[in-house]
Motif scaffolding. Structure first.
Motif, PDB file in Angstrom:
ATOM      1  N   ILE A  96       0.838  -1.202   0.000  1.00 20.33           N
ATOM      2  CA  ILE A  96       0.000   0.000   0.000  1.00 20.33           C
ATOM      3  C   ILE A  96       0.873   1.252   0.000  1.00 20.33           C
ATOM      4  O   ILE A  96       0.568   2.248  -0.667  1.00 20.33           O
ATOM      5  CB  ILE A  96      -0.939  -0.001   1.224  1.00 20.33           C
ATOM      6  N   CYS A  97       1.965   1.210   0.757  1.00 21.71           N
ATOM      7  CA  CYS A  97       2.857   2.378   0.852  1.00 21.71           C
ATOM      8  C   CYS A  97       3.471   2.735  -0.491  1.00 21.71           C
ATOM      9  O   CYS A  97       3.898   3.871  -0.698  1.00 21.71           O
ATOM     10  CB  CYS A  97       3.957   2.116   1.878  1.00 21.71           C
ATOM     11  N   GLU A  98       3.531   1.790  -1.399  1.00 20.21           N
ATOM     12  CA  GLU A  98       4.160   2.026  -2.699  1.00 20.21           C
ATOM     13  C   GLU A  98       3.181   2.569  -3.738  1.00 20.21           C
ATOM     14  O   GLU A  98       3.590   2.991  -4.821  1.00 20.21           O
ATOM     15  CB  GLU A  98       4.770   0.720  -3.211  1.00 20.21           C
ATOM     16  N   CYS A  99       1.887   2.563  -3.419  1.00 19.69           N
ATOM     17  CA  CYS A  99       0.875   2.970  -4.389  1.00 19.69           C
ATOM     18  C   CYS A  99       0.906   4.474  -4.645  1.00 19.69           C
ATOM     19  O   CYS A  99       1.316   5.258  -3.784  1.00 19.69           O
ATOM     20  CB  CYS A  99      -0.509   2.561  -3.902  1.00 19.69           C
ATOM     21  N   TYR A 100       0.429   4.849  -5.825  1.00 20.04           N
ATOM     22  CA  TYR A 100       0.334   6.263  -6.213  1.00 20.04           C
ATOM     23  C   TYR A 100       1.660   7.001  -5.991  1.00 20.04           C
ATOM     24  O   TYR A 100       1.718   8.030  -5.321  1.00 20.04           O
ATOM     25  CB  TYR A 100      -0.817   6.943  -5.457  1.00 20.04           C
ATOM     26  N   ASN A 101       2.718   6.408  -6.550  1.00 17.97           N
ATOM     27  CA  ASN A 101       4.057   7.012  -6.488  1.00 17.97           C
ATOM     28  C   ASN A 101       4.505   7.286  -5.049  1.00 17.97           C
ATOM     29  O   ASN A 101       5.035   8.361  -4.733  1.00 17.97           O
ATOM     30  CB  ASN A 101       4.096   8.303  -7.309  1.00 17.97           C
ATOM     31  N   ASN A 102       4.282   6.306  -4.186  1.00 11.72           N
ATOM     32  CA  ASN A 102       4.710   6.372  -2.782  1.00 11.72           C
ATOM     33  C   ASN A 102       4.046   7.524  -2.003  1.00 11.72           C
ATOM     34  O   ASN A 102       4.592   8.001  -1.004  1.00 11.72           O
ATOM     35  CB  ASN A 102       6.232   6.505  -2.678  1.00 11.72           C
TER      36      ASN A 102
END
Length: 311
Positions: free
Chosen positions: A246-252
């Motif tokens: 989740i933390c990596e989603c939408y360019n972090n």
């Protein structure tokens, strides 16, 4: 199959598999809703081997203006297909989507009306939800004690994603936000999220504000056939794998949640160690959680045990 001539404002997504014992409660809770708008129930049976399809046909025959059944001949879950994207979205006619798994059920007849009224009058909100009760019918007798919404208010990404304050059957959200989020579909299919509901919640957090009602308007059922009844160690591991992704989603964009995730990871391992009677290890994880963030530790325990929860 008959269909209502008027366009429904809400499409209710019901996914079910081998839930003949529970599907009556699920459908009755939806059908008992009192609304000043039309809604449809799109129920997808994932090739059940019990009497679930027959029960669904019976309901569809009794309520042809409400229920649109899709009784699959092959199990989509085993084949890696997605019922929401491949069946529900192409067929949903509503402006909003509401969710209810086949073994959960709604307990408040004005749930849909209250939530839709809010979203209609607050266009900057992408989703709203509410508290839920728990009915534990599994052989796993641990007392589940989730965080709860203390008052009607906005919810943060930390509360929704890390503290798991939202359960799927509590959600009503805008369908167009899902359709326009290409990253969501990509992540669901390529990252193989074990708990896709949290990834959906992140999509709504990313596209607007989220509101929480403090009413207990649905029941989350825990049984031996459900995901929640998986081995606790496996669930903890899978959940934290998901949170890391989740933390990596939408360019972090949500990487700031990492410190909260690490903190809750220690609390989860503390719980797991206690249940396995590994008390030395339990104390180690509890101390590590406290040492890592004493302020968050005290806030978490105040929130979970003294202020917000009544379950």
């Amino acid at each position: 199959m008959k269909s209502n001539d008027r366009t429904p404002l809400v499409s209710v997504f019901v996914a079910t598999y081998n839930q003949q014992t529970y599907i009556h409660d699920c459908l009755d809770g939806i059908l008992h809703q009192t609304t000043n708008f039309d809604y449809e129930i799109i129920i997808i049976d994932d090739a059940s081997t019990d009497d679930n399809p027959s029960i669904i046909r019976e309901y569809a025959n009794r309520f042809p203006d409400k229920i649109r059944p899709f009784l699959l001949n092959e199990n989509y879950y085993r084949k890696g297909k997605n019922k929401f994207f491949e069946i529900f979205l192409p067929n949903a006619r509503g402006k909003y989507v509401a969710f209810c798994e086949g073994d959960d059920f709604w307990t408040f007849d004005n749930k849909l009306q209250r939530q839709v009224d809010f979203l209609e009058s607050h266009p900057d909100y992408s989703m709203c939800c509410h508290n839920f009760s728990i009915k534990n019918e599994s052989s796993f007798r641990r007392r589940f004690k989730p965080f709860a919404i203390s008052r009607n208010s906005n919810l943060s990404a930390e509360e929704i994603i890390v503290e798991n304050m939202v359960q799927t059957a509590t959600v009503v959200a805008r369908i167009d936000k899902i359709k326009s989020d290409s990253a969501l579909k990509h992540d669901i299919y390529n990252n193989q999220f074990n708990f896709t509901d949290i990834r959906f919640f992140l999509s709504y957090i990313n596209s607007g504000k989220v509101y929480g009602f403090n009413g207990y308007w649905s029941t989350y059922r825990i049984n031996d056939n459900g995901v929640t009844s998986l081995n606790l160690k496996t669930r903890v591991f899978n959940n934290h794998q998901l949170l890391d992704k989740i933390c990596e989603c939408y360019n972090n964009k949500y990487a700031y949640l990492k410190c909260h995730i690490d903190f809750h990871k220690q609390l989860d391992f503390w719980t797991l160690s206690r249940l396995q009677r590994q008390y030395t290890k339990a104390i180690y994880h509890l101390c590590k959680a406290f040492a890592g963030n004493p302020k968050l530790f005290l806030k978490t325990y105040f929130k979970r045990y003294f202020k917000f929860n009544r379950i």
